[in-house]
Scaffold this motif. Sequence first.
Motif, short mmCIF file in Angstrom:
data_model
loop_
_atom_site.label_atom_id
_atom_site.label_comp_id
_atom_site.label_asym_id
_atom_site.label_seq_id
_atom_site.Cartn_x
_atom_site.Cartn_y
_atom_site.Cartn_z
N MET A 137 1.31 11.88 2.65
CA MET A 137 1.45 10.44 2.44
C MET A 137 2.89 9.98 2.31
O MET A 137 3.30 8.96 2.87
CB MET A 137 0.69 10.01 1.18
CG MET A 137 -0.81 10.05 1.29
SD MET A 137 -1.61 9.27 -0.14
CE MET A 137 -1.03 10.28 -1.50
N ALA B 182 -7.06 1.72 -0.63
CA ALA B 182 -6.08 1.94 0.44
C ALA B 182 -6.77 2.25 1.76
O ALA B 182 -6.39 1.73 2.82
CB ALA B 182 -5.12 3.06 0.05
N TRP C 298 -6.66 0.38 5.90
CA TRP C 298 -5.74 1.18 6.71
C TRP C 298 -5.42 0.55 8.06
O TRP C 298 -4.31 0.69 8.58
CB TRP C 298 -6.28 2.59 6.89
CG TRP C 298 -7.41 2.73 7.87
CD1 TRP C 298 -8.74 2.61 7.60
CD2 TRP C 298 -7.31 3.03 9.27
NE1 TRP C 298 -9.48 2.80 8.74
CE2 TRP C 298 -8.63 3.07 9.78
CE3 TRP C 298 -6.24 3.26 10.13
CZ2 TRP C 298 -8.90 3.33 11.12
CZ3 TRP C 298 -6.51 3.53 11.47
CH2 TRP C 298 -7.82 3.56 11.95
N VAL D 289 -7.48 5.25 -3.93
CA VAL D 289 -7.61 5.79 -2.57
C VAL D 289 -8.63 4.98 -1.77
O VAL D 289 -8.40 4.66 -0.59
CB VAL D 289 -8.02 7.28 -2.64
CG1 VAL D 289 -8.43 7.78 -1.26
CG2 VAL D 289 -6.88 8.12 -3.18
N ASN E 149 -7.37 8.18 -9.74
CA ASN E 149 -6.84 8.08 -8.37
C ASN E 149 -7.90 7.64 -7.36
O ASN E 149 -7.56 7.06 -6.32
CB ASN E 149 -6.28 9.43 -7.92
CG ASN E 149 -5.10 9.88 -8.74
OD1 ASN E 149 -4.26 9.08 -9.13
ND2 ASN E 149 -5.02 11.17 -9.01
N LEU F 39 0.82 -1.21 0.00
CA LEU F 39 0.00 0.00 0.00
C LEU F 39 0.86 1.26 0.00
O LEU F 39 0.49 2.27 -0.60
CB LEU F 39 -0.93 0.00 1.21
CG LEU F 39 -2.08 -1.02 1.16
CD1 LEU F 39 -2.88 -0.98 2.45
CD2 LEU F 39 -2.99 -0.74 -0.03
N TRP G 168 -0.96 9.30 7.26
CA TRP G 168 -1.10 8.67 5.94
C TRP G 168 -2.57 8.63 5.53
O TRP G 168 -2.92 8.94 4.38
CB TRP G 168 -0.50 7.27 6.01
CG TRP G 168 -0.67 6.44 4.78
CD1 TRP G 168 -0.09 6.62 3.56
CD2 TRP G 168 -1.48 5.25 4.66
NE1 TRP G 168 -0.46 5.63 2.68
CE2 TRP G 168 -1.31 4.78 3.34
CE3 TRP G 168 -2.29 4.54 5.53
CZ2 TRP G 168 -1.97 3.63 2.87
CZ3 TRP G 168 -2.92 3.39 5.08
CH2 TRP G 168 -2.76 2.96 3.77
N THR H 165 0.48 4.08 -2.92
CA THR H 165 0.13 5.48 -2.69
C THR H 165 1.24 6.42 -3.11
O THR H 165 0.98 7.52 -3.62
CB THR H 165 -0.24 5.71 -1.22
OG1 THR H 165 0.79 5.19 -0.37
CG2 THR H 165 -1.54 5.02 -0.87
N THR I 55 4.68 6.98 4.54
CA THR I 55 4.88 5.60 4.08
C THR I 55 6.30 5.13 4.33
O THR I 55 6.52 3.97 4.69
CB THR I 55 4.55 5.47 2.59
OG1 THR I 55 5.39 6.34 1.82
CG2 THR I 55 3.11 5.80 2.31
N LEU J 281 -4.35 10.42 2.38
CA LEU J 281 -5.18 9.71 1.41
C LEU J 281 -6.51 10.42 1.18
O LEU J 281 -6.98 10.59 0.04
CB LEU J 281 -5.45 8.29 1.89
CG LEU J 281 -4.36 7.24 1.67
CD1 LEU J 281 -4.71 5.95 2.41
CD2 LEU J 281 -4.17 6.94 0.18
#
Length: 461
Positions: free
Chosen positions: A119, A182, A186, A179, A175, A18, A82, A22, A123, A86
Amino acid sequence: MRTAVGGRAGAAQLTLGLGCLTVFMANLDTTILNVALPTMGHELGAATSGLQWTVNAYVLARAGSLFVCASLGDRFGHRRIWVLGLILFGAGSLACGLAPNLGAMIGFRVVQSLGGALMTPATLAMLAHAYPSGPARAQALGIWSASTGIAMGLGPVVGGLLVDSVGWRSVFMVNVPIVVVALASWRLVTDGARPATPPRLDLLGQTAIIAALFPLTYALITAPERGWTSPLTLSLIGVSVLAGASFVAIERRSSHPLLDLDDFRRPALLGAIALAIAAFVTLGGFLFFNTLWLQEVRGLSALQAGLLTAPATLSSFLLSPTAGRIVGRIGPRVPATAGATCLAAATAWMALTVSTAGPVWDVIPGYVLLGIGLGLTNTPVNTIAVSSMPADRSGVAGAIATTSRQVGSNLGVALLGTIVFSGTFVPGLNHAYGLAAVVSVLAAGFAWWALRTGQRAGSTP
């Protein structure tokens, strides 16, 4: 890969997957829009100068806010930041896809960019915690590093395919489902490390670093058009220098500094910064001017130009995980120096083969070398940055690496653009690639010295 942190390897692998997805998405949006600008401008009734700010606004907001966004992760939790990134990125993407006019588009691009700035360092911090040390960490960082270069390289190809088949608004809408996927996962990803007592926010330091990076980025973006000696460019650079000096003074006095300036006494970290800047001077200039050469001079379509540069993307993708394994076994010095040397060879090759009428295929060895150089360089940069900082400040470590890349990319377009547009395009491009080769040679030499010095002092992984 296996991890010893808090449980299952599956959580670490999901974090890696992930995180890469992202970061890929955030970096794709720095280049995917370029091929959509003509169609978008026609529909929105916007001039070319205004359209360019849909690209510049994203770069400007991202570069100016990375350090602040990274420090929020170190304080409030990287997974939480994060998720916030997102949400902002997804909302900004959806709004851009529905934008009724240019002004709204530019504003929504800033929202998108702030989401990306939240983000990206988060990450990297989450990965550093999921893979605490050893070859597994180096390989994970190699895969993460590949996401950045591949996204920037694939942007024009993906953009061309979407614009031709669906329409320009699809470059933003693509996108949204990413999103959603993701966000649905989470809770399963690994959080980054945080101190037991979160430090106070360094508001003065954060203000000073924004005041340093924002005008510097703006100056680099506008210098090719306005000139390096124009009053605006010189004023912006002057403000950036003063703000940078103020930042140093503030951090030296702060009890909870945003950046511990003693970290910059480590030669290895300086070597990593130099490598990141040099690599992205090359990549930023290449992505911008190579596209112009292939389309405007050689007459290729956007899709054809993107496919021709695929060897660079593919070789970078293949080399990044391998570079991670090499770093895990022998350290970053050899792959980092070899990567910078390959970048020098790539740009030297292109300086000799880019032409108005010769076989366009002649440049492909240069593209392959470019991808190899980026693949070998990016992983050592991330490894050194993360290893140079305490685990609870890994977000700021990620911001150092990412900001160095962003400054390098902007500098590549600005500096090389001054050379390219000073006369006839193709001879100027030959000279610009020659300069990029010199920059890479200097970076290779400095990195070898810095990493060797750091290794002797025990500060290089």
